[in-house]
Design a protein around this motif. Sequence first.
Motif, mmCIF file in Angstrom:
data_model
loop_
_atom_site.group_PDB
_atom_site.id
_atom_site.type_symbol
_atom_site.label_atom_id
_atom_site.label_comp_id
_atom_site.label_asym_id
_atom_site.label_seq_id
_atom_site.Cartn_x
_atom_site.Cartn_y
_atom_site.Cartn_z
ATOM 1 N N LEU A 194 56.966 52.078 37.666
ATOM 2 C CA LEU A 194 56.775 50.769 38.292
ATOM 3 C C LEU A 194 55.842 49.850 37.502
ATOM 4 O O LEU A 194 55.488 48.775 37.965
ATOM 5 C CB LEU A 194 56.225 50.958 39.708
ATOM 6 N N ASN A 195 55.450 50.283 36.313
ATOM 7 C CA ASN A 195 54.558 49.498 35.454
ATOM 8 C C ASN A 195 53.242 49.193 36.159
ATOM 9 O O ASN A 195 52.784 48.054 36.206
ATOM 10 C CB ASN A 195 55.247 48.208 35.000
ATOM 11 N N GLY A 196 52.660 50.223 36.738
ATOM 12 C CA GLY A 196 51.401 50.067 37.459
ATOM 13 C C GLY A 196 50.355 51.057 36.995
ATOM 14 O O GLY A 196 50.576 51.814 36.046
ATOM 15 N N ASN A 197 49.230 51.038 37.677
ATOM 16 C CA ASN A 197 48.128 51.947 37.410
ATOM 17 C C ASN A 197 47.832 52.755 38.657
ATOM 18 O O ASN A 197 48.280 52.413 39.754
ATOM 19 C CB ASN A 197 46.882 51.173 36.974
ATOM 20 N N LYS A 198 47.011 53.797 38.514
ATOM 21 C CA LYS A 198 46.798 54.729 39.616
ATOM 22 C C LYS A 198 46.150 54.099 40.844
ATOM 23 O O LYS A 198 46.291 54.612 41.928
ATOM 24 C CB LYS A 198 45.997 55.945 39.166
ATOM 25 N N ASP A 199 45.458 53.002 40.717
ATOM 26 C CA ASP A 199 44.797 52.363 41.855
ATOM 27 C C ASP A 199 45.597 51.199 42.428
ATOM 28 O O ASP A 199 45.099 50.458 43.261
ATOM 29 C CB ASP A 199 43.401 51.875 41.449
ATOM 30 N N ASP A 200 46.830 51.035 41.986
ATOM 31 C CA ASP A 200 47.668 49.926 42.455
ATOM 32 C C ASP A 200 48.312 50.250 43.806
ATOM 33 O O ASP A 200 48.538 51.405 44.139
ATOM 34 C CB ASP A 200 48.779 49.633 41.456
ATOM 35 N N PHE A 201 48.589 49.191 44.552
ATOM 36 C CA PHE A 201 49.351 49.298 45.792
ATOM 37 C C PHE A 201 50.662 48.556 45.597
ATOM 38 O O PHE A 201 50.678 47.430 45.098
ATOM 39 C CB PHE A 201 48.593 48.651 46.966
ATOM 40 N N PHE A 202 51.752 49.200 45.986
ATOM 41 C CA PHE A 202 53.072 48.592 45.957
ATOM 42 C C PHE A 202 53.509 48.438 47.409
ATOM 43 O O PHE A 202 53.683 49.428 48.113
ATOM 44 C CB PHE A 202 54.068 49.468 45.198
ATOM 45 N N ILE A 203 53.664 47.206 47.869
ATOM 46 C CA ILE A 203 54.012 46.925 49.257
ATOM 47 C C ILE A 203 55.478 46.497 49.299
ATOM 48 O O ILE A 203 55.874 45.521 48.654
ATOM 49 C CB ILE A 203 53.122 45.802 49.849
ATOM 50 N N TYR A 204 56.267 47.245 50.074
ATOM 51 C CA TYR A 204 57.696 46.972 50.215
ATOM 52 C C TYR A 204 57.993 46.459 51.615
ATOM 53 O O TYR A 204 57.329 46.842 52.569
ATOM 54 C CB TYR A 204 58.504 48.247 49.965
ATOM 55 N N ASP A 205 59.027 45.620 51.734
ATOM 56 C CA ASP A 205 59.433 45.131 53.050
ATOM 57 C C ASP A 205 60.373 46.134 53.714
ATOM 58 O O ASP A 205 60.658 47.202 53.155
ATOM 59 C CB ASP A 205 60.056 43.731 52.971
ATOM 60 N N ARG A 206 60.837 45.797 54.895
ATOM 61 C CA ARG A 206 61.721 46.692 55.654
ATOM 62 C C ARG A 206 63.009 47.017 54.917
ATOM 63 O O ARG A 206 63.625 48.045 55.154
ATOM 64 C CB ARG A 206 62.081 46.058 56.996
ATOM 65 N N CYS A 207 63.432 46.133 54.052
ATOM 66 C CA CYS A 207 64.689 46.308 53.330
ATOM 67 C C CYS A 207 64.496 47.075 52.020
ATOM 68 O O CYS A 207 65.451 47.268 51.278
ATOM 69 C CB CYS A 207 65.316 44.945 53.039
ATOM 70 N N GLY A 208 63.279 47.479 51.739
ATOM 71 C CA GLY A 208 63.005 48.241 50.531
ATOM 72 C C GLY A 208 62.768 47.399 49.298
ATOM 73 O O GLY A 208 62.768 47.911 48.187
ATOM 74 N N ARG A 209 62.539 46.097 49.502
ATOM 75 C CA ARG A 209 62.270 45.214 48.365
ATOM 76 C C ARG A 209 60.776 45.110 48.123
ATOM 77 O O ARG A 209 59.988 44.999 49.064
ATOM 78 C CB ARG A 209 62.842 43.827 48.634
ATOM 79 N N LEU A 210 60.382 45.130 46.862
ATOM 80 C CA LEU A 210 58.975 45.003 46.504
ATOM 81 C C LEU A 210 58.501 43.595 46.832
ATOM 82 O O LEU A 210 59.065 42.614 46.349
ATOM 83 C CB LEU A 210 58.770 45.292 45.016
ATOM 84 N N VAL A 211 57.483 43.501 47.690
ATOM 85 C CA VAL A 211 56.944 42.205 48.092
ATOM 86 C C VAL A 211 55.647 41.914 47.344
ATOM 87 O O VAL A 211 55.402 40.797 46.920
ATOM 88 C CB VAL A 211 56.694 42.164 49.623
ATOM 89 N N TYR A 212 54.798 42.929 47.176
ATOM 90 C CA TYR A 212 53.513 42.770 46.492
ATOM 91 C C TYR A 212 53.239 43.965 45.599
ATOM 92 O O TYR A 212 53.547 45.097 45.953
ATOM 93 C CB TYR A 212 52.355 42.659 47.484
ATOM 94 N N HIS A 213 52.640 43.689 44.449
ATOM 95 C CA HIS A 213 52.087 44.714 43.571
ATOM 96 C C HIS A 213 50.645 44.295 43.338
ATOM 97 O O HIS A 213 50.372 43.334 42.628
ATOM 98 C CB HIS A 213 52.868 44.774 42.260
ATOM 99 N N LEU A 214 49.731 45.009 43.980
ATOM 100 C CA LEU A 214 48.316 44.667 43.902
ATOM 101 C C LEU A 214 47.589 45.656 43.007
ATOM 102 O O LEU A 214 47.622 46.857 43.241
ATOM 103 C CB LEU A 214 47.678 44.686 45.296
ATOM 104 N N GLY A 215 46.934 45.134 41.995
ATOM 105 C CA GLY A 215 46.126 45.950 41.101
ATOM 106 C C GLY A 215 44.660 45.609 41.259
ATOM 107 O O GLY A 215 44.290 44.714 42.024
ATOM 108 N N LEU A 216 43.832 46.338 40.534
ATOM 109 C CA LEU A 216 42.394 46.067 40.590
ATOM 110 C C LEU A 216 42.103 44.656 40.121
ATOM 111 O O LEU A 216 42.774 44.168 39.219
ATOM 112 C CB LEU A 216 41.643 47.074 39.706
ATOM 113 N N PRO A 217 41.178 43.956 40.708
ATOM 114 C CA PRO A 217 40.265 44.320 41.793
ATOM 115 C C PRO A 217 40.853 44.088 43.184
ATOM 116 O O PRO A 217 40.239 44.389 44.185
ATOM 117 C CB PRO A 217 39.076 43.398 41.574
ATOM 118 N N TYR A 218 42.091 43.587 43.255
ATOM 119 C CA TYR A 218 42.688 43.247 44.551
ATOM 120 C C TYR A 218 43.048 44.470 45.381
ATOM 121 O O TYR A 218 43.298 44.356 46.573
ATOM 122 C CB TYR A 218 43.925 42.359 44.353
ATOM 123 N N SER A 219 43.075 45.639 44.774
ATOM 124 C CA SER A 219 43.416 46.855 45.505
ATOM 125 C C SER A 219 42.194 47.557 46.100
ATOM 126 O O SER A 219 42.354 48.570 46.780
ATOM 127 C CB SER A 219 44.192 47.815 44.605
#
Length: 80
Positions: free
Chosen positions: A27-52
């Motif tokens: 997913l091109n992320g880091n270990k402290d990232d949050f991936f938030i998906y909607d009900r349909c399984g679509r990626l809505v947010y990818h939050l990395g540091l410092p936002y995570s």
Amino acid sequence: MHLKNKVSEHIPVYQQEENQTDVWTLLNGNKDDFFIYDRCGRLVYHLGLPYSFLTFPYVEEAIKIAYCEKKCGNCSLMVL
């Protein structure tokens, strides 16, 4: 298992198998990232540091927007 025991049964918690490719790499992320998906399984947010950092409101707000607002538009899963 600890996280699964802490959240609602309606919120899926996924855990990759040991032999699977690292999910953060896929997913091109880091270990402290949050991936938030909607009900349909679509990626809505990818939050990395410092936002995570959970001391900030970003992760909670992203989850609320993804699940409580009509962010993705017309959806067959929406309750009328």
